[in-house]
Design an enzyme around this catalytic site. Sequence first.
Site, PDB file in Angstrom:
ATOM      1  N   HIS A  36       4.583  63.463  26.870  1.00  0.00           N
ATOM      2  CA  HIS A  36       5.396  62.256  26.783  1.00  0.00           C
ATOM      3  C   HIS A  36       4.527  61.163  26.139  1.00  0.00           C
ATOM      4  O   HIS A  36       3.333  61.341  25.944  1.00  0.00           O
ATOM      5  CB  HIS A  36       5.988  61.840  28.136  1.00  0.00           C
ATOM      6  CG  HIS A  36       5.008  61.388  29.157  1.00  0.00           C
ATOM      7  ND1 HIS A  36       5.288  60.444  30.116  1.00  0.00           N
ATOM      8  CD2 HIS A  36       3.734  61.751  29.364  1.00  0.00           C
ATOM      9  CE1 HIS A  36       4.239  60.254  30.866  1.00  0.00           C
ATOM     10  NE2 HIS A  36       3.283  61.034  30.439  1.00  0.00           N
ATOM     11  N   GLN A  48       4.313  65.097  36.360  1.00  0.00           N
ATOM     12  CA  GLN A  48       5.524  65.857  36.687  1.00  0.00           C
ATOM     13  C   GLN A  48       5.270  67.011  37.637  1.00  0.00           C
ATOM     14  O   GLN A  48       6.208  67.659  38.088  1.00  0.00           O
ATOM     15  CB  GLN A  48       6.171  66.387  35.403  1.00  0.00           C
ATOM     16  CG  GLN A  48       6.796  65.328  34.523  1.00  0.00           C
ATOM     17  CD  GLN A  48       7.856  64.513  35.234  1.00  0.00           C
ATOM     18  OE1 GLN A  48       8.339  64.879  36.304  1.00  0.00           O
ATOM     19  NE2 GLN A  48       8.210  63.378  34.662  1.00  0.00           N
ATOM     20  N   LYS A  87       6.283  59.443  41.548  1.00  0.00           N
ATOM     21  CA  LYS A  87       6.842  60.761  41.234  1.00  0.00           C
ATOM     22  C   LYS A  87       6.435  61.798  42.274  1.00  0.00           C
ATOM     23  O   LYS A  87       6.635  62.991  42.080  1.00  0.00           O
ATOM     24  CB  LYS A  87       6.422  61.195  39.825  1.00  0.00           C
ATOM     25  CG  LYS A  87       7.121  60.361  38.762  1.00  0.00           C
ATOM     26  CD  LYS A  87       6.858  60.775  37.350  1.00  0.00           C
ATOM     27  CE  LYS A  87       7.634  59.827  36.435  1.00  0.00           C
ATOM     28  NZ  LYS A  87       7.326  59.989  35.033  1.00  0.00           N
TER      29      LYS A  87
END
Lengths: 152, 413
Positions: free
Chosen positions: B130, B210, B233
């Site tokens: 990303h 992630q 997250k």
Amino acid sequence: MSTVADDLYQDLVVEHKRAPRHFGTLAAPTHQARGRNPQCGDDVQVQLQLEGDVVRDIRFSGQGCAICIASTSMMTEAVLGREAGVVRELQQHFRAVLTGQEQPQEATLGKLVSLSGVSRYPSRIKCALLGWHALMHALQAPEPHASEEAAR
Amino acid sequence: MGDMLQAATLAADFPGLAQGVNGEPLAYLDNAATTHMPRPVQDAMRAFETRSRANIHRGVHTLSQRSTEAFEQARATLKRFVGAGAQHELVFTSGTTEALNLVAHGLSDAGQDGPVLQPGDDIVVTALEHHANLVPWQLAARRSGARLLVLRPDRQGRLHIDELAPLLSPRTRVFAVTACANATGERPPYEALMALAAEAGALTVLDAAQAMAHEVPLLSQLPCDFMAFSGHKMYGPMGIGALVGRRPALERLTPLRLGGDMVEWVSETSASFAALPARLEGGTPHVAGAVGMAAAADYMDAIGLEAIDAHVRALRAHAVAGLSALPGLTVLSPDAGRSAIVSFVAAAAHPHDLGTLLDERGIAVRTGNHCAQPLLEWLGVGPTTRASFALYNTHDEVERLIDGVAFALEVLK
């Protein structure tokens, strides 16, 4: 009870998304501009053939969501043959309706009234205005060069 | 494994999820963007703010000592959580983005001893990253005169170790890779990729943002110099994250934030920097955030990382099977079994239209480019719709997602 399908995806809107009018490119545009929304990936190019102050021809190309494509498609029908000043006025009305500052009136907006439900979905207003942003920039663009502007 | 994690007690842990949206029960499937925070995490933060709030490291009074202790305890908890050893240190940042910026800046800024990155060096990143693990490297390359090389995936979005070897050379100074691609859910073989890069002499950077909610990379078992992750997250608060890594590697970074607490000695015209971790933690940190992040790690430990991982993988597999069966719909990285993310595109429906129609049914998904424009362009798919799962999601919610997408495809046909 109103639903998203009624509010946003009326038959007319989906039909324009399926078969957008004036989709493609002009051989020799006098004015053109591109509207992009990098967050969602929508990217619309609008080309004009201006004769004096009048939109003699218009095409658009690119990709976007149903709201973006339908709005741009209806826009091409609405501005064809109109003078730049009238086009600007229409854009202002449409924008004011989408942002809730004006009540929609069929007399002013024509088919575009079918998009007035977008005002209830603030995150989608930029979708409906992307092609219009490109059109406004195209009208400002010094001919015959293309200008490029990302939608805010 | 069914919904064994969705016991009544667990559901009650997440007050934010027990609400209706547009008249339907909320199905929160945007966990790759941010996860919800359980009560024990909120309680830990509230307890800190109520009882111990004071600035750290500077005060001799009781509250300051309590606050300092809470902050350092959080550091110790999180180090243990990621398997850090004696050779590792953890510095708190505002999140993954700041942590990655700290590394890229810290290796390319001249600082006091000249930059680590030099003209003629290579930086290797992957096309799965990303923007937070790409743009800082673009700037670091420009600043230092290093060359930026990109390891590209195959057409299915998979990275291959054979493709990395030709990019490596004695000039490779940095290799940066994600533990899970946020745009596709692809879980690259980062262990093997980093091992190869480390063998070539590169500093290795892992973006674990992630992975942290279900598959925590264990530092002691990885050839990893720097690992970045975020609190929000992994069921923790927003605005806090960490950079954890090998001490000698962290010591090579020029600090990004200069000011209080990160200096050892200051004169009018120069300063020397403090030792790790203070050296990289200038200014007053987000102490309650650190406390909450550590509480989130404890919460996950109590449930069991393996159980969480098995649960989200089962939800992903369920979603992949159901969505793939819909007409005109393509799931990206369908074989990424070790993932909590399912990302898909439909031939006749734009993600924003899908997202709005799903929201009407109370289903929260992500739509767009997911801050990973180059990857989606490389795969030739444009923006996507993404559902991402967490420990509190259920198979019933996956069914609602599949039904909702099927309905949206019908409306937009």
